[in-house]
Design an enzyme around this catalytic site. Sequence first.
Site, PDB file in Angstrom:
ATOM      1  N   LYS A 116      -1.764   5.032   8.614  1.00  0.00           N
ATOM      2  CA  LYS A 116      -0.958   5.120   7.382  1.00  0.00           C
ATOM      3  C   LYS A 116      -1.872   5.361   6.171  1.00  0.00           C
ATOM      4  CE  LYS A 116       1.621   2.334   4.109  1.00  0.00           C
ATOM      5  NZ  LYS A 116       2.194   1.087   3.700  1.00  0.00           N
ATOM      6  N   LYS A 128      -7.992   1.570  -2.927  1.00  0.00           N
ATOM      7  CA  LYS A 128      -7.630   1.124  -1.570  1.00  0.00           C
ATOM      8  C   LYS A 128      -7.731   2.287  -0.570  1.00  0.00           C
ATOM      9  CE  LYS A 128      -5.036  -0.871   1.740  1.00  0.00           C
ATOM     10  NZ  LYS A 128      -5.102  -2.080   2.462  1.00  0.00           N
ATOM     11  N   THR A 165       0.874  -1.182   0.000  1.00  0.00           N
ATOM     12  CA  THR A 165       0.000   0.000   0.000  1.00  0.00           C
ATOM     13  C   THR A 165       0.905   1.224   0.000  1.00  0.00           C
ATOM     14  OG1 THR A 165      -1.664  -1.158   1.305  1.00  0.00           O
ATOM     15  CG2 THR A 165      -1.808   1.239   1.232  1.00  0.00           C
TER      16      THR A 165
HETATM   17  P1  NAD Z   1       6.170  -5.696   7.361  1.00  0.00           P
HETATM   18  O1  NAD Z   1       6.899  -4.518   7.884  1.00  0.00           O
HETATM   19  O2  NAD Z   1       5.819  -6.815   8.257  1.00  0.00           O
HETATM   20  O3  NAD Z   1       6.961  -6.309   6.096  1.00  0.00           O
HETATM   21  C1  NAD Z   1       7.698  -5.563   5.167  1.00  0.00           C
HETATM   22  C2  NAD Z   1       8.925  -6.377   4.795  1.00  0.00           C
HETATM   23  O4  NAD Z   1       9.645  -5.683   3.767  1.00  0.00           O
HETATM   24  C3  NAD Z   1       9.897  -6.578   5.962  1.00  0.00           C
HETATM   25  O5  NAD Z   1      10.165  -7.966   6.136  1.00  0.00           O
HETATM   26  C4  NAD Z   1      11.152  -5.803   5.521  1.00  0.00           C
HETATM   27  O6  NAD Z   1      12.372  -6.397   5.979  1.00  0.00           O
HETATM   28  C5  NAD Z   1      11.028  -5.889   4.015  1.00  0.00           C
HETATM   29  N1  NAD Z   1      11.804  -4.856   3.321  1.00  0.00           N
HETATM   30  C6  NAD Z   1      11.834  -3.511   3.537  1.00  0.00           C
HETATM   31  N2  NAD Z   1      12.684  -2.912   2.685  1.00  0.00           N
HETATM   32  C7  NAD Z   1      13.203  -3.909   1.897  1.00  0.00           C
HETATM   33  C8  NAD Z   1      14.127  -3.923   0.829  1.00  0.00           C
HETATM   34  N3  NAD Z   1      14.726  -2.804   0.401  1.00  0.00           N
HETATM   35  N4  NAD Z   1      14.434  -5.109   0.268  1.00  0.00           N
HETATM   36  C9  NAD Z   1      13.841  -6.250   0.693  1.00  0.00           C
HETATM   37  N5  NAD Z   1      12.955  -6.302   1.708  1.00  0.00           N
HETATM   38  C10 NAD Z   1      12.631  -5.136   2.301  1.00  0.00           C
HETATM   39  O7  NAD Z   1       4.837  -5.070   6.699  1.00  0.00           O
HETATM   40  P2  NAD Z   1       3.470  -5.852   6.348  1.00  0.00           P
HETATM   41  O8  NAD Z   1       2.532  -5.770   7.504  1.00  0.00           O
HETATM   42  O9  NAD Z   1       3.789  -7.175   5.741  1.00  0.00           O
HETATM   43  O10 NAD Z   1       2.854  -4.864   5.240  1.00  0.00           O
HETATM   44  C11 NAD Z   1       3.401  -4.814   3.930  1.00  0.00           C
HETATM   45  C12 NAD Z   1       2.508  -3.911   3.079  1.00  0.00           C
HETATM   46  O11 NAD Z   1       1.182  -4.420   3.078  1.00  0.00           O
HETATM   47  C13 NAD Z   1       2.433  -2.470   3.585  1.00  0.00           C
HETATM   48  O12 NAD Z   1       2.463  -1.603   2.483  1.00  0.00           O
HETATM   49  C14 NAD Z   1       1.088  -2.422   4.296  1.00  0.00           C
HETATM   50  O13 NAD Z   1       0.513  -1.140   4.320  1.00  0.00           O
HETATM   51  C15 NAD Z   1       0.274  -3.400   3.473  1.00  0.00           C
HETATM   52  N6  NAD Z   1      -0.842  -4.032   4.181  1.00  0.00           N
HETATM   53  C16 NAD Z   1      -0.644  -4.551   5.424  1.00  0.00           C
HETATM   54  C17 NAD Z   1      -1.722  -5.148   6.089  1.00  0.00           C
HETATM   55  C18 NAD Z   1      -1.528  -5.739   7.482  1.00  0.00           C
HETATM   56  O14 NAD Z   1      -2.549  -6.031   8.134  1.00  0.00           O
HETATM   57  N7  NAD Z   1      -0.320  -5.946   7.942  1.00  0.00           N
HETATM   58  C19 NAD Z   1      -2.986  -5.212   5.474  1.00  0.00           C
HETATM   59  C20 NAD Z   1      -3.133  -4.709   4.194  1.00  0.00           C
HETATM   60  C21 NAD Z   1      -2.053  -4.111   3.547  1.00  0.00           C
END
Ligand code: NAD
Length: 301
Positions: free
Chosen positions: A249, A174, A99
């Site tokens: 966010k 979204k 997102t």
């Molecule tokens: P998270 O922080 O758990 O995971 C993100 C991952 O990206 C981490 O493991 C991090 O190490 C990795 N990362 C960051 N920079 C990187 C890079 N340069 N190279 C490789 N890996 C890298 O976040 P999440 O909860 O999994 O959310 C991910 C996305 O999904 C976000 O944009 C969030 O808004 C969206 N989202 C989350 C949810 C939720 O409930 N968690 C629901 C809908 C949407």
Amino acid sequence: MTQSKTIAFIGLGHMGGPMAANLVKAGFDVTAYDLSEEALAQARKNGCTTASSIAEAVTGKDAVITMLPAGRHVRAVYGAADGVFASARKGALFCDCSTIDIQSARDVAAEAEKLGFVMVDSPVSGGVAAAEAGTLAFMVGGSDAAFDAAEPVLEPMAKAVLHAGGSGAGQAVKICNNMLLGICMIGTSEAFVLAKKLGLDPQRFFDISSKASGQNWSMTAYCPEPGPVPSSPANNGYKPGFSAAMMLKDLRLAQEAAHQSGAATPLGAEAQALYALFEQLGGGDTDFSGIIQMLNGDWTG
Ligand code: NAD
């Protein structure tokens, strides 16, 4: 375009980890890359091959999926000198499921197209439980051809894969949806707070309002008041679910888009301010429905 079979998955956090696992279960050959060693170890347990760089992960793959925190991460992962664009094979499909802000989504997709790749923005609705169950809703922005290429790759992680329009339209749907959700959750919470102050039994208020014109998803599927909807986080100590920090966010992204497009969204602005206050008071890791505790004066942090 031939159907993708080999996938590089970048960003195996709370969402990406289980999403990649569902692709493995569906028979795809998945190569995982993340900055976190812990995330990579879990990915190996889930049947992914792991790579030690973006270049190693994406080289020769049919498709690349990214699930990253924010726009700046997506710009860097695709555009850096050692990023996806530099190493992916021409014609590869890119699905960014993060997102992020609409401008970053459009810029990265335009660059991808210029370089001969196919790209969609495909953010998801549904939290970690839906990622694990393979029941996410994907909102997809991109051309008809890009959508057709992305659909079979997203399908094993999805209950629905929906085409929102051109590039950036997935992100736009979204944030509009989640702005509405944040406003509705606050409105529903305020209605319960007032109902109780007026001496009403909250269950009776629910029984009537959920059949009257106040009915909405935040009330009938995800009720912030403990009791009426057994499955809602209110009956589980407001454990997320969908955290207040994630809602904040999305509300910030909505306000950014509102300012850029000149749309008047005063309730969206107020919802952002209230969730920011809730986060300041220590509620960020609480489910977003937990904001009712701040509104009724019960929040103790
Ligand atoms: P998270 O922080 O758990 O995971 C993100 C991952 O990206 C981490 O493991 C991090 O190490 C990795 N990362 C960051 N920079 C990187 C890079 N340069 N190279 C490789 N890996 C890298 O976040 P999440 O909860 O999994 O959310 C991910 C996305 O999904 C976000 O944009 C969030 O808004 C969206 N989202 C989350 C949810 C939720 O409930 N968690 C629901 C809908 C949407």
